[in-house]
Design an enzyme around this catalytic site. Structure first.
Site, PDB file in Angstrom:
ATOM      1  N   LYS A   1      42.627  32.596  22.734  1.00 58.40           N
ATOM      2  CA  LYS A   1      41.857  31.348  22.832  1.00 58.40           C
ATOM      3  C   LYS A   1      40.810  31.182  21.735  1.00 58.40           C
ATOM      4  O   LYS A   1      40.512  30.058  21.349  1.00 58.40           O
ATOM      5  CB  LYS A   1      41.186  31.271  24.193  1.00 58.40           C
ATOM      6  CG  LYS A   1      42.207  31.047  25.259  1.00 58.40           C
ATOM      7  CD  LYS A   1      41.570  30.888  26.588  1.00 58.40           C
ATOM      8  CE  LYS A   1      42.661  30.867  27.625  1.00 58.40           C
ATOM      9  NZ  LYS A   1      42.161  30.631  28.951  1.00 58.40           N
TER      10      LYS A   1
ATOM     11  N   ARG B   1      30.623  42.763  29.495  1.00 56.32           N
ATOM     12  CA  ARG B   1      30.690  44.153  29.022  1.00 56.32           C
ATOM     13  C   ARG B   1      30.123  44.273  27.613  1.00 56.32           C
ATOM     14  O   ARG B   1      29.233  45.073  27.364  1.00 56.32           O
ATOM     15  CB  ARG B   1      32.154  44.616  29.054  1.00 56.32           C
ATOM     16  CG  ARG B   1      32.375  45.982  28.453  1.00 56.32           C
ATOM     17  CD  ARG B   1      33.829  46.364  28.502  1.00 56.32           C
ATOM     18  NE  ARG B   1      34.694  45.435  27.779  1.00 56.32           N
ATOM     19  CZ  ARG B   1      35.999  45.594  27.642  1.00 56.32           C
ATOM     20  NH1 ARG B   1      36.599  46.620  28.205  1.00 56.32           N
ATOM     21  NH2 ARG B   1      36.712  44.719  26.960  1.00 56.32           N
TER      22      ARG B   1
ATOM     23  N   GLY C   1      34.353  35.600  27.420  1.00 58.18           N
ATOM     24  CA  GLY C   1      35.525  35.275  26.603  1.00 58.18           C
ATOM     25  C   GLY C   1      35.794  33.773  26.626  1.00 58.18           C
ATOM     26  O   GLY C   1      34.902  32.982  26.966  1.00 58.18           O
TER      27      GLY C   1
ATOM     28  N   ARG D   1      29.449  39.422  22.452  1.00 56.87           N
ATOM     29  CA  ARG D   1      30.046  38.200  23.003  1.00 56.87           C
ATOM     30  C   ARG D   1      29.101  37.525  23.990  1.00 56.87           C
ATOM     31  O   ARG D   1      29.064  36.304  24.088  1.00 56.87           O
ATOM     32  CB  ARG D   1      31.381  38.514  23.681  1.00 56.87           C
ATOM     33  CG  ARG D   1      32.527  38.622  22.684  1.00 56.87           C
ATOM     34  CD  ARG D   1      33.785  39.013  23.381  1.00 56.87           C
ATOM     35  NE  ARG D   1      34.778  37.955  23.345  1.00 56.87           N
ATOM     36  CZ  ARG D   1      35.960  38.025  23.976  1.00 56.87           C
ATOM     37  NH1 ARG D   1      36.264  39.077  24.685  1.00 56.87           N
ATOM     38  NH2 ARG D   1      36.815  37.038  23.891  1.00 56.87           N
TER      39      ARG D   1
ATOM     40  N   LEU E   1      51.841  31.719  35.052  1.00 53.23           N
ATOM     41  CA  LEU E   1      52.416  30.781  36.031  1.00 53.23           C
ATOM     42  C   LEU E   1      52.527  29.371  35.458  1.00 53.23           C
ATOM     43  O   LEU E   1      53.137  28.493  36.068  1.00 53.23           O
ATOM     44  CB  LEU E   1      51.513  30.711  37.283  1.00 53.23           C
ATOM     45  CG  LEU E   1      51.318  32.016  38.052  1.00 53.23           C
ATOM     46  CD1 LEU E   1      50.308  31.815  39.174  1.00 53.23           C
ATOM     47  CD2 LEU E   1      52.638  32.502  38.626  1.00 53.23           C
TER      48      LEU E   1
HETATM   49  N1  LIG Z   1      43.189  30.167  36.617  1.00 51.55           N
HETATM   50  C1  LIG Z   1      43.354  29.607  35.431  1.00 51.55           C
HETATM   51  O1  LIG Z   1      43.803  28.453  35.282  1.00 51.55           O
HETATM   52  C2  LIG Z   1      42.949  30.388  34.220  1.00 51.55           C
HETATM   53  C3  LIG Z   1      42.737  29.722  33.017  1.00 51.55           C
HETATM   54  C4  LIG Z   1      42.302  30.445  31.917  1.00 51.55           C
HETATM   55  C5  LIG Z   1      42.132  31.818  32.004  1.00 51.55           C
HETATM   56  N2  LIG Z   1      42.362  32.436  33.180  1.00 51.55           N
HETATM   57  C6  LIG Z   1      42.150  33.889  33.297  1.00 51.55           C
HETATM   58  O2  LIG Z   1      40.835  34.184  32.842  1.00 51.55           O
HETATM   59  C7  LIG Z   1      40.779  35.539  32.408  1.00 51.55           C
HETATM   60  C8  LIG Z   1      39.984  35.637  31.104  1.00 51.55           C
HETATM   61  O3  LIG Z   1      40.633  34.891  30.097  1.00 51.55           O
HETATM   62  P1  LIG Z   1      39.958  34.660  28.661  1.00 51.55           P
HETATM   63  O4  LIG Z   1      40.792  33.679  27.989  1.00 51.55           O
HETATM   64  O5  LIG Z   1      38.503  34.414  28.785  1.00 51.55           O
HETATM   65  O6  LIG Z   1      40.159  36.105  27.967  1.00 51.55           O
HETATM   66  P2  LIG Z   1      39.328  36.749  26.773  1.00 51.55           P
HETATM   67  O7  LIG Z   1      38.786  35.713  25.856  1.00 51.55           O
HETATM   68  O8  LIG Z   1      40.165  37.842  26.228  1.00 51.55           O
HETATM   69  O9  LIG Z   1      38.041  37.398  27.526  1.00 51.55           O
HETATM   70  C9  LIG Z   1      38.210  38.455  28.450  1.00 51.55           C
HETATM   71  C10 LIG Z   1      36.914  38.688  29.198  1.00 51.55           C
HETATM   72  O10 LIG Z   1      37.135  39.758  30.139  1.00 51.55           O
HETATM   73  C11 LIG Z   1      36.253  40.864  29.821  1.00 51.55           C
HETATM   74  N3  LIG Z   1      36.948  42.130  30.055  1.00 51.55           N
HETATM   75  C12 LIG Z   1      38.240  42.420  29.757  1.00 51.55           C
HETATM   76  N4  LIG Z   1      38.530  43.683  30.104  1.00 51.55           N
HETATM   77  C13 LIG Z   1      37.384  44.208  30.631  1.00 51.55           C
HETATM   78  C14 LIG Z   1      37.050  45.467  31.172  1.00 51.55           C
HETATM   79  N5  LIG Z   1      37.937  46.471  31.236  1.00 51.55           N
HETATM   80  N6  LIG Z   1      35.792  45.655  31.659  1.00 51.55           N
HETATM   81  C15 LIG Z   1      34.877  44.647  31.596  1.00 51.55           C
HETATM   82  N7  LIG Z   1      35.137  43.427  31.085  1.00 51.55           N
HETATM   83  C16 LIG Z   1      36.380  43.207  30.613  1.00 51.55           C
HETATM   84  C17 LIG Z   1      35.905  40.689  28.366  1.00 51.55           C
HETATM   85  O11 LIG Z   1      34.733  41.383  28.081  1.00 51.55           O
HETATM   86  P3  LIG Z   1      34.413  41.829  26.545  1.00 51.55           P
HETATM   87  O12 LIG Z   1      33.805  40.622  25.888  1.00 51.55           O
HETATM   88  O13 LIG Z   1      33.471  42.937  26.697  1.00 51.55           O
HETATM   89  O14 LIG Z   1      35.717  42.227  25.927  1.00 51.55           O
HETATM   90  C18 LIG Z   1      35.751  39.159  28.309  1.00 51.55           C
HETATM   91  O15 LIG Z   1      34.529  38.758  28.899  1.00 51.55           O
HETATM   92  C19 LIG Z   1      42.241  35.992  32.295  1.00 51.55           C
HETATM   93  O16 LIG Z   1      42.542  36.791  33.411  1.00 51.55           O
HETATM   94  C20 LIG Z   1      43.031  34.699  32.373  1.00 51.55           C
HETATM   95  O17 LIG Z   1      44.314  34.890  32.931  1.00 51.55           O
HETATM   96  C21 LIG Z   1      42.758  31.754  34.288  1.00 51.55           C
END
Ligand SMILES: NC(=O)c1ccc[n+]([C@@H]2O[C@H](COP(=O)([O-])OP(=O)(O)OC[C@H]3O[C@@H](n4cnc5c(N)ncnc54)[C@H](OP(=O)(O)O)[C@@H]3O)[C@@H](O)[C@H]2O)c1
Length: 264
Positions: A74, A160, A137, A164, A22
């Site tokens: 990131k 999970r 993450g 990390r 978005l």
């Molecule tokens: N609202 C906003 O302004 C905003 C801003 C930034 C990010 N976000 C959202 O925040 C979320 C995370 O972003 P990120 O940058 O932190 O991503 P990331 O670095 O890829 O980290 C993903 C996180 O989700 C966990 N995860 C993913 N799939 C999983 C599953 N099937 N079961 C359990 N845990 C799972 C991962 O666990 P593992 O370590 O075990 O892989 C990790 O903790 C995204 O949905 C993103 O769109 C929103």
């Protein structure tokens, strides 16, 4: 922005996949509101070599301003930056990059600032609160650092993958040695529960926090913006908890992103 011309500065939202993002809509609206001649589009690049190629192209594009960096880049983009803000360096994650006049790339981390500002704009107090944070993450790291800066009393982190989780806790303890931090202890009384995983984006995703841990008067907050009512927020509502959707995090940081991207 009324029309795109040869003088219009280019910006990107860089991720993979990008169909759900978005940020371009929101930033283009902010460019128009602030009479700034810029346009943002989504750029889809897979991690590894393709990400490195895209960042190299950004360096070579003289009319490129910068990018908002989202899942899954990131942490992968950190080593592709020439300069990092102290908070990005401490957290080992970046969510905005800017192309400087000399073609070098500066990275900063504004996710956590946005999340905390979003909570504060909704009237929430963070000082001395006990927080349950799901995820380790990029978003979780940024939020953990910003919560610590905002003066929370305790953070319990769950994730999970253990490696990390350990890495996040060790970075947090290094930067905030006096903060109380624990792993996976969901039995502790928490005032605020936060989903900072990507679970909730898809309809059939499991809940990032089991419903038995959602107890009023807890506030349950999301980072996932689409759908706005995630499975976690629905479960929290059914349990009688207050909820705070992921869109507040984006609105909280839009202004900070604008200032960063247009500062070169
Ligand atoms: N609202 C906003 O302004 C905003 C801003 C930034 C990010 N976000 C959202 O925040 C979320 C995370 O972003 P990120 O940058 O932190 O991503 P990331 O670095 O890829 O980290 C993903 C996180 O989700 C966990 N995860 C993913 N799939 C999983 C599953 N099937 N079961 C359990 N845990 C799972 C991962 O666990 P593992 O370590 O075990 O892989 C990790 O903790 C995204 O949905 C993103 O769109 C929103």
């Amino acid at each position: 922005m009324t029309s795109i011309t040869g003088k219009t500065k280019l910006f990107a939202t860089l991720g993979y996949p990008v169909g759900h993002v978005l940020t371009p809509q929101k930033m283009n609206a902010l460019f128009a509101e602030r009479h700034y001649d810029g346009v943002m589009v989504a750029v889809a690049a897979t991690p590894g070599q393709d990400l490195a190629r895209v960042v190299a192209a950004f360096r070579a594009m003289r009319n490129f301003g910068g990018a908002v960096v989202t899942v899954p880049h990131k942490t992968g983009i950190v080593t592709l930056c020439d300069h990092l803000s102290p908070r990005a360096a401490n957290a080992g994650a970046v969510n905005v990059i800017r192309r400087e006049a000399d073609g070098s790339i500066t990275g900063d981390l504004l996710d956590g600032v946005g999340f905390v500002t979003g909570l504060q704009n909704a009237g929430e107090t963070l000082k001395d609160r006990r927080v349950l944070l799901a995820g380790a993450g990029g978003a979780a790291l940024a939020i953990a650092f910003a919560l610590a800066e905002a003066g929370v009393a305790h953070i319990t982190v769950t994730n999970r993958s253990q490696d990390r989780l350990d890495a996040l806790i060790s970075r947090l303890k290094n930067s905030f040695p006096r903060l109380s931090v624990s792993a996976n202890d969901l039995s502790e009384g928490h005032d605020i529960a936060i989903n900072a995983t990507s679970l909730g984006l898809r309809e059939n995703d499991p809940l990032p926090i089991a419903p038995e841990h959602l107890r009023p008067p807890m506030l349950v907050a999301e980072v996932v913006m689409m759908p706005e009512q995630t499975g976690l927020l629905k479960a929290a509502g059914w349990a009688g908890c207050r909820t705070h959707s992921g869109r507040h995090m984006l609105t909280g940081q839009l202004s900070a992103i604008f200032d960063f991207l247009t500062a070169a």
